[in-house]
Structure formats: structure tokens, C-alpha cells
Design an enzyme around this catalytic site. Sequence first.
Site, short mmCIF file in Angstrom:
data_model
loop_
_atom_site.label_atom_id
_atom_site.label_comp_id
_atom_site.label_asym_id
_atom_site.label_seq_id
_atom_site.Cartn_x
_atom_site.Cartn_y
_atom_site.Cartn_z
N GLY A 148 0.84 -1.21 0.00
CA GLY A 148 0.00 0.00 0.00
C GLY A 148 0.87 1.25 0.00
O GLY A 148 1.97 1.24 0.54
N CYS A 149 0.36 2.30 -0.58
CA CYS A 149 1.19 3.50 -0.76
C CYS A 149 1.60 4.11 0.57
O CYS A 149 2.75 4.52 0.76
CB CYS A 149 0.50 4.52 -1.65
SG CYS A 149 -1.16 4.98 -1.13
#
Lengths: 342, 342, 342, 342
Positions: A148-149
Site C-alpha cells: 500500500g502507498c
Amino acid sequence: MAHKIAILGASGYTGAEMVRLVSTHPNMEIVALTADRKAGQSMAQVFPHLRHLDLPLLVKIGEVDFSGVDLVVCALPHATSQSVISALPRDMKVVDLSADFRLRDAAAYEKWYGQPHSAMDLQAEAVYGLPEFYRDQIREARIVACTGCNAATGQFALRPLIGAGVIDLDDIIIDLKAAVSGAGRSLKENLLHAELSEGYHAYGVGGVHRHLGEFDQEFSLIAGRPVSVQFTPHLIPANRGILATIYVSGDAQTVHDTLAQAYADEPFLQVLPFGEHPSTRHVRGSNFVHIGVVGDRRPGRTIVIAALDNLTKGSSGMAMQNANLMLGEEETTGLMLAPVFP
Amino acid sequence: MAHKIAILGASGYTGAEMVRLVSTHPNMEIVALTADRKAGQSMAQVFPHLRHLDLPLLVKIGEVDFSGVDLVVCALPHATSQSVISALPRDMKVVDLSADFRLRDAAAYEKWYGQPHSAMDLQAEAVYGLPEFYRDQIREARIVACTGCNAATGQFALRPLIGAGVIDLDDIIIDLKAAVSGAGRSLKENLLHAELSEGYHAYGVGGVHRHLGEFDQEFSLIAGRPVSVQFTPHLIPANRGILATIYVSGDAQTVHDTLAQAYADEPFLQVLPFGEHPSTRHVRGSNFVHIGVVGDRRPGRTIVIAALDNLTKGSSGMAMQNANLMLGEEETTGLMLAPVFP
Amino acid sequence: MAHKIAILGASGYTGAEMVRLVSTHPNMEIVALTADRKAGQSMAQVFPHLRHLDLPLLVKIGEVDFSGVDLVVCALPHATSQSVISALPRDMKVVDLSADFRLRDAAAYEKWYGQPHSAMDLQAEAVYGLPEFYRDQIREARIVACTGCNAATGQFALRPLIGAGVIDLDDIIIDLKAAVSGAGRSLKENLLHAELSEGYHAYGVGGVHRHLGEFDQEFSLIAGRPVSVQFTPHLIPANRGILATIYVSGDAQTVHDTLAQAYADEPFLQVLPFGEHPSTRHVRGSNFVHIGVVGDRRPGRTIVIAALDNLTKGSSGMAMQNANLMLGEEETTGLMLAPVFP
Amino acid sequence: MAHKIAILGASGYTGAEMVRLVSTHPNMEIVALTADRKAGQSMAQVFPHLRHLDLPLLVKIGEVDFSGVDLVVCALPHATSQSVISALPRDMKVVDLSADFRLRDAAAYEKWYGQPHSAMDLQAEAVYGLPEFYRDQIREARIVACTGCNAATGQFALRPLIGAGVIDLDDIIIDLKAAVSGAGRSLKENLLHAELSEGYHAYGVGGVHRHLGEFDQEFSLIAGRPVSVQFTPHLIPANRGILATIYVSGDAQTVHDTLAQAYADEPFLQVLPFGEHPSTRHVRGSNFVHIGVVGDRRPGRTIVIAALDNLTKGSSGMAMQNANLMLGEEETTGLMLAPVFP
């Protein structure tokens, strides 16, 4: 000969960013693009900024002939991803941008995503797709689950520190500021320009953001014991960018040296000189991460700040980096684009 | 072997954009960067987004050894440019981003820029640097004067129409909306975020903007008689982009066909399907121009809308396109980067 | 004693703006707020910026007891408005923000809004709600139809000029730049921050925007013959503001004098000194209109630029001004708030 | 009869905001406005958004006749303020927006502001101008030193908690996000739209921001022993707003109850229901503070988030609140304006 790439879920921002990156990659070619609700349309209709490219029409996933595909990039929502990937040929290389294969533990998945995982057999095959730390496994992997970013931003700042034991594992706070494209192209009131522009706020406050599942898994794995960080993301009126301000207990110079040494040979991870710290505008549109370390006036307290572009290094750039590794390409190919500033 | 490039005035936005473009060009290498007031600093200090590149230190112009340079990109203010270029070796290829060599007529230069031209001998050598229209001369030129960003936008929309005689030459209005990076990195009150964000306004109203000198020169040349357009630029709270909404008298379908035919083989000039029109967000960070044509409800009235990125196609991308032509490279090399959206 | 106000459709931006304005009005009190889909919620839930106010809960329209209401502000979508207003007590004063009662001609309504009008009997009672021009009728009116925000901006600039015969009626172009709140709080892809921020574009190009119905009606009425302007609106990355750049044939000084004289006693209409022109940032959050006039280099060509805040003077401020007139209050009461800058 | 107000330093943002607020105050009148470098100009030239007001011309401070002035608002830079205020008549009431009289200790002033204080005699007369906590002293004060905008935000969240002893005094982190107008109208590169828009970053990292002097002074005073918080401000691409995310050790419900009780009767301080948290867009242009409390997943850890408008409640609104107290007006007069959203 060019590797043949299919992008599933090409009508979202990460899909478009993937097309942007593939379009200048010397050894990749897009052979299929899917978007269930926009099937039949051209990419130029959905994303006019890509109209100069000669791309296949958007189709439904069922219409793709996977026999000629070397690698699938899956940019679908979580839950959808697991069922779609389950239905792909069992030898197809897959880079998944969803959350579906990031958590190794079925209970953790259910806790953070609110439903049981339906493809735990595939989960066993999946490698956590943070290339700087799982490079060797990614090269051999069939399924790579991109980080995930937000989770990536925090990990770039913290993994070497946890690994080296230079910070207090029970006193880590990640205050993160995320630009709006990370929320995707979905129609939600709080994503409207009139709502967000000139306004900013926290969200997922109190330890409920799903990326905590990744922090918990990875940091505990590195530390060999449970690590539970505090994490508060904020939505900022900008399009691209994540800035994580991280408060730790540890000696600032040691923290800096540990990061500088860990990333000395990493092409994308730039540790700034001691005392400097980054801005999101200096990584926009690129695969670079800028990391700064500053000592606080309170002895033994240190601030680590990391910045990256959520759509590039935080999503599709990371996917490309993983695809390069899986396809035997140089890891940096197509990714050395300079940031776009201003 | 890579062409050796020197960039004079590298501490402004067009200088930085030039470095960004050169950095992924396969056959160009930066050998000198100048910035008088920031001499001695590294590019990473002035533009941290370029810190991943291995670049020469910023020096003063007098410190550059031009003997090893193949081409100079001059990104200096007007007036300064003419004196600097006059002092360069007389066989040095030069791409100039200033206004100094755009106007062939000394009186016109003095009228629009408020001072006499001091290097009219060099002016005689200079080619007007709009590559789609001066391609052959640019290939042979020593000095190429890149078009102003607003002037380029209007010309892409209007040159073929004036040339083909399909619009009324005495009834042309260009209402242009420009993002703020076109004003450069100068410290002016109206460029502050607190002033500009959430505010927009016209400037240079009434026919006083300097780019009118270029419109007058070029359109009159094409038409073979004086053409005097109306032109009102506006400053918009965005970083990159120019959108020109152009009101003409002429048949809309004919206008569209004329543009579509004129640009059928142009890699960067994209004429949209009849009735569609562009947005700046779809060209950002790229060398593409999107042009749309719509017929008005009033018969015989037509609206042409053109969009480009002022720093890329409007400045440094155009400079790169010219440099490619002058150095015998493929015109598009290093310039096929997809726009960055969102 | 305070006038009792009901606001129908209070969950949109114009509804919220109406509440903001009423909240400091010394002689008005909100007694009912409706929002069909959010009935049962408090205004603080829907608009947390109003949480300091003591307001009635949102209810469905059917739940309102209109017997204690002095004036209804109707902030509903067109078509809905006519049926809702038809169902109100026949002596209830109504200020309508929708388009339903702006056009006197049933055919014109059907042409621009795509469906027949179902309450033409009420239309006969309605007064066009541009207070500076219909003040006397508004004082006596039962139903006042507030002008569209774009239509108002253009009319403030042009009505006196058309009336005085100082411009060519067949050569009027309105190039308008509108901020995003004018599009309301609706969930559309092009209103997302990631789409709009850093991007701008025209819409309704070619004479298809509905506010042309108002321009046609009003300008033709003033001129005593058909007047058909060109009108191109653009969407700008800002929250509040409309800037109309208007190109006319006529003597600039005469144009300026005509406007200055016409508005000499108007508290909200500010004609700038000749040659100056406005910015949206200087009217934000206020009921003021700034109008500038500049002569073009082409003799006989003049540019008129008008700026206002679409939510205040363009909608809810205008509604308040009308309500003041209808209720016998001083027209400016509650509306002399200074703009909010920066 | 109206109180006569002079504003010194009226050409900055806080000066303009002060004029905005005074303009709707029923019992105040501006009799003098100064701006040394813009003396001779009208306020409309410097701030066109105020052109509807009938204001005195800008003059130099030396030209003001203070005999007819009831209260001076001083919006000058620190250091300048102390010399200017020293030269005022000794019985003149003064509300100072600078930092010059906030710190009671001369050594602290010198430490944080880099130069000795030259008017410590006046300092003895000054009251710290946080009205919710120094109300009684402010009523009697001659000089009131308004709190810094960041310092105010943190104090609204923390003072009652420190006073009640419900949090660990040695474990307080304030991660603050400030909009750009807080930096004033000064011409600095990092305040340009092209730099800031689409970019955000920390500043004053590591405990070097001057507002720490205020935190240290006030928190230590309340606690009766030294309190030293961590404080990291960030610059956000928005015009108005401060959001402080504060990490403390303490029971969340107790923290919430303590704040809710402390502010139960405060008109401007709004404690949100437990678990909710604020956004800057909901306080913009107003004197309100929204405060939220959320418990973290880690037991005993609590997040307090406070939002206000830096120019209103953080500066000129606070100044008005203080002026009201000093002049015997109702504290809230002229300040109950609803926030402007969107």
C-alpha cells in the site's frame, strides 16, 4: 522482443499511471486493457491524456486472451482481485496492486478488510512487493502483492531502523499527509474539489486505517516480536504525494547513518544530508523516495520524514519495478524519469 | 556519442525542465549549467527534484569552457540573452528561450520590449523556432529562437487557418488562460500562493502583451497582409498549462478539417474529433498539443480551443525538439513522454 | 420581530450559503430546513461549518408547517422546484434559486431545459430576480426567480451598454471562467479534486449552455429586437468565483462611463477606474461585483471584465437581497460583509 | 459612539483581516491606517477587496494623530513592534499581533528571536492575549500580546489537559499543518504558487520554531514545572487554516470530557462529539475552533485534533476579541460570522 502486458482495471488512476510508465519502457507492450464498466471504449475516451498512444480497446476481463500475455498487472479493488486472480491461468505472472495478497495471515486479512479471504492458496504463492526488501523473492515469484502507498512510505523510513535496533519499538508515531489521488477516481463527496481544496483533515484516526495491517506484519517480522505503531493519515489538497512525518526515540545521527547506509546502493531511495528534509513536490511523477532525518531539541527524540509519489513509487512505479524483476529486466528500466516540478 | 549540452540560466523553471528532458534523452549529456546568482551551488540545492542526477555544479557563464559544447540552450531573460549570445563562439549552435531573437524587425522589438535591440546582426541568423512550421530552416540554423508559450499556443490553432484562408482575418479573438509557472520563479506579490490560489484574473488586457509581437509578425507573414488579433491572457491558479479559446469567423467543419489535415502527420499536434475540446490536465508534463473545434450556435462562428503545457511544449520541450533537429537527431527523441495525470 | 425563513434544499452549497447569510441578518430567523435525502440529520452533520448555529433539524418538505413561515427560499434543482412551489400555499413569498421561473416563454424553457414547463401559471407571477434591474417589481412580487450565476455576471456587464446603445448588438462574446462550487455538490467525475485541480477546460461550448436562455430573453427585451451573444464558460480550479471577459464593439471610454453612471448609486456594483480590471479573489464570500473596462489596441474594440462570487452575489446573496426587498427590509441588510481575502 | 481604532501595519494579511472584521463591527470605526512603504496609497489599491469601504488613506506611523484614537492594533513585524509601541502615548490601549510581548522572560525572547528585547518595561504591562484564558486580565490591560497562531491552536487543545493533569506532560507531540497565509505577504520563493501548490513539507523541524517559546512558557506555568513539547509545523497548499494533530498519553474519554467541560460555555471553542475530528474547511473565515478527540488502538494513547483559521481566530479575530474586552464591548461582537464554505 517486448514483454506482453495486460492491465486489468485500467480505468482507474493506477491503471492510467501504469500505461504511462509502460509507454516509455523499451521492452514492454500493452496487449490488453480491461475495465468492466467502460468496456468497448478506447483509453483515449477514458483518459484523454493517453490519446497519443496506440492502445487496445478496453474490454471485459472475460474477453482477454491470456495465452499471449507475459504478465498481468491487476489494478482492481480488493476482494475483486482475489477472485479475478484465482481465475487466471495458474502460471501467469501477476503484479497485484490491491490489498488482497499483502497480508500473509488470513485472520489479519479478515480483521482489516472485514471479510474472509477466499484465495488463501494463492496467498501462499504471493510475495510482498516492496522491491528494495523482497527483491530476490520477487524475481522468482508468480504473484507479487504491491505494498500500500502509505504502508510503503512508512516502511522506507522505518524498516532499517527496526532491523538495526536503533529506535524504541514501542514509541513510533507516523503522522502521514496524503494527496487525494490515493483515494482513487471514486465519486465521494469528500473528494470533490469544492470540499477538499482549501480544506484538510485527518482520516482513519485512532488506528483503524487498513495499512496498519501491513505495518504490523512487516515490522513485527523484522523485530521478531509484536510492533504496534501509531498511524494517523491526513488528506491534503494536492493531487500526488505522500509525506510521512515519523516520531521515534533514538539518536538522530545514528538513525540517519543507518538509513544512509541501508540505502547507499538503492537507485530510488535518496537519503538527504543530515538535518535536511523532503517536500512532496520534489518527487512528483517519479519513482524516487526522499528521506530526511532531523534531531529534536529533546535529546533522544528524532524525526524521520519520507516523501514519495503515491501513484508512482507508491503504486504503479512499484508495480513496474516488480514487473521488471519478474521478467528479468533491469529493475530501473523505464523508471528513471525525473520528477515533474513545478 | 552523446551531444554535449550547456544550459545557461539553469536556475529558472525552464532550465529545470530542460534538465528533466535531457536526463532521459539517450544521446544528450549536460556538460555545463550556469546561474549567475547561484554559482557554486549544486543543482540539487536549487532544484531538489533533480538530486538523483549526476550534474555539473552551477557556474557563472564566464567560467564555461564552450570548446567541448555542441549546443547551448539559453534560458535567460530577454535583453540578457542577446548580450550573452553575442559573446558566445560564433559557430556555437544556440537554442534561445528568451524573446530576443523572435522578432525579425528591430522596430517591432523595440516597440514590444521597450529598448533597442543590440544584436541585430545575430537576429539575421536566427530562425523562428516553431518546429512544426520552420522545421527545414531549423535543421540548418545556428540560432533558433523558441516561440513564446502563449504565442505558440495561438499559432498552433491559427496558422493553418490563416494559411488556408478559411477564417476572417480581421475577426480573431484569443482568450487565453495561463498557469502560473509561465511567469517564472520570480518573486512577485501576485505569484504568491495566497494571492493566486482561489483567485484568477486577466493581465496585459487591451493588446499590450508582448507575445502580440509574434502573432503580428507570423500571421501577417502567412496572410501576406497585416493581421492584428485581439489577445487577452488570464492567470489561472494552476502550475502548468495554457488553454487558448479562440473565436473566429468561419465554417466550423472547414476549420476542423483544415487543422486535421495540416497536422495529420505531426506527432505532437493532436486534433480532437469534431466537437470535442481539450483540457490542460491532459497535456501536463508532455510535449503534446490538443486542439478542438466546435461550431457556435451563431452560424459562421467557430471556437477553436488549444491546450499545451507551457513549460514543455511551450518552452523546454520545444527547445528540445529544436535541438534534436539542429543536431541531426530524430525530432521526437526524448519527447514522447506521456502526460502526467492526475 | 424576525421574519421567519424556510430553506428548501438546504443540503446543497447554495442552501448552506443561505444559512450563513441569514445567520448574521438581524431580522431573519430560520424556522425550517429541508433535505429529502438527509431528513432527520442536523445541519451540523451535513455542514459542520454551521455547527455553532442553533438550527432546526433537516426534514422532508412534507413535514414543514408553512403557516408560520414568512418567506421560502427554494434551493432545489430545476423541474423539482416548479412542482414543489406549486404545492406551497398560494400566498407564500418565494425566492427561487432554480432555473424554473427565469424564462417567461414556455417554449424557451422547453428548449433549454429539455422538458415542458408544468407550472406556467406560476411563471406569470414570477419576477426575474436581478435586484438592481427589477427592484420595484421584486418588492411587490410573490415569486422571485433568481438569475443564474453566469447569467447575472454577464448581465451586470452588458445591460446598461445594450440599453444605452453604445455597443454593437451583433458582436458580443462572453468568455466566462467559473469556479467549481457553481456546479454544486453533485458527485461527478470532473468535479473531483484530482481531475480539476491543475486542470481547466471549457464546457457547454458552442452556444449550448442553458444560461443563454436568460441572456437571450433579457438582452432582447432591453434592445427591443433579438440579441444573440456568444458564450463560452470554462471550469477553473478554484472554489468560488466567476470572471467574465466580454468582447464588444464600442468606444471604451463610453462603455466605461455608461457603466459607471448606471451603477453610481448601486451599493454592490463597483465599477473600477478606467483601465483597471478585477480578480475573483477580491469579491470572494461577498455580495460585491467588480467591473472593469479596458480599450483594446484595435480601435473600437473594448473588453469588459466582471467578477463576482457565484455562491454569494451569484446565488444566495442575490436571494437575500431579493428577500430583503420582498420583506420590506433595507436591501443591503446582512450583505455588507467584506470579501474574505486571502 | 464608536470606538476609534488605528491599525498599524495595515498592508499585510492580518491588517486586511482586521479591517474586514472592524467593517461589520457595530461600535468600531477605523480612523487611521499605516503602512510605511505604501503610505499615500488607498487601502483599495493595496487590497482591492476592501474597495467598498470608506477608509482613511495609508500613512506613515509618524503622521497619525493618536489623540483621537481609543485603541491601536499593531500588525507589525516583531522587533519593529516594540519600538513603535514604546513611542506611542503611554495610556494608549494596544493590541499587538507581533511576538514582541508574548514572552515574559527577556532571556526567552532573546533565545527565540535572536536579539535582546528593548522594551522590557512595557513587557511588564503586557497581558498574554489568549482571551479564553486571560479574559479578566485582558479587560484591565493596556497592552495585550496576541498569541501566535500555531501557539494558540496547540494551547486550545492542551491547556485544560495540562491543567487537569490528565496527560503525561513529558510525552506531547504537536504535528501541525498550516496554510500559507500564516507566512504573510512576504516575497519568498517557497511561498510562490508554483512552489507550494501541489507540494507540502515540514519546516522548523526539530524544535526550532519560535512558537515553542510560547508553548514552553504557558505549559510550564500551568503545570508548575518545565514542560517541553515536540512540535513540527508543516506548510500545506491552502490559504487559510491550521490543523494540529496532537499525540498524548492519557485516557481518551477523560481527555474529551476535560475539554468538553472546560469549553462548555465558550462561544468560539467547539468540542466535537467523542470520536469526531475537525477539518480546516469548516472554520475558514471564522473565529471558531473545532476540537476533536479520538482514542488510539494503543490503550492509553489519545489523539487530539484542533482546527482554526490562522488569520481570524489565530490572529485578527483574536485581536478583535481582545479589543472587545479592553473596550468594554461584548466579547463576541462582530465575531459570530459563520465560516465560509466551500
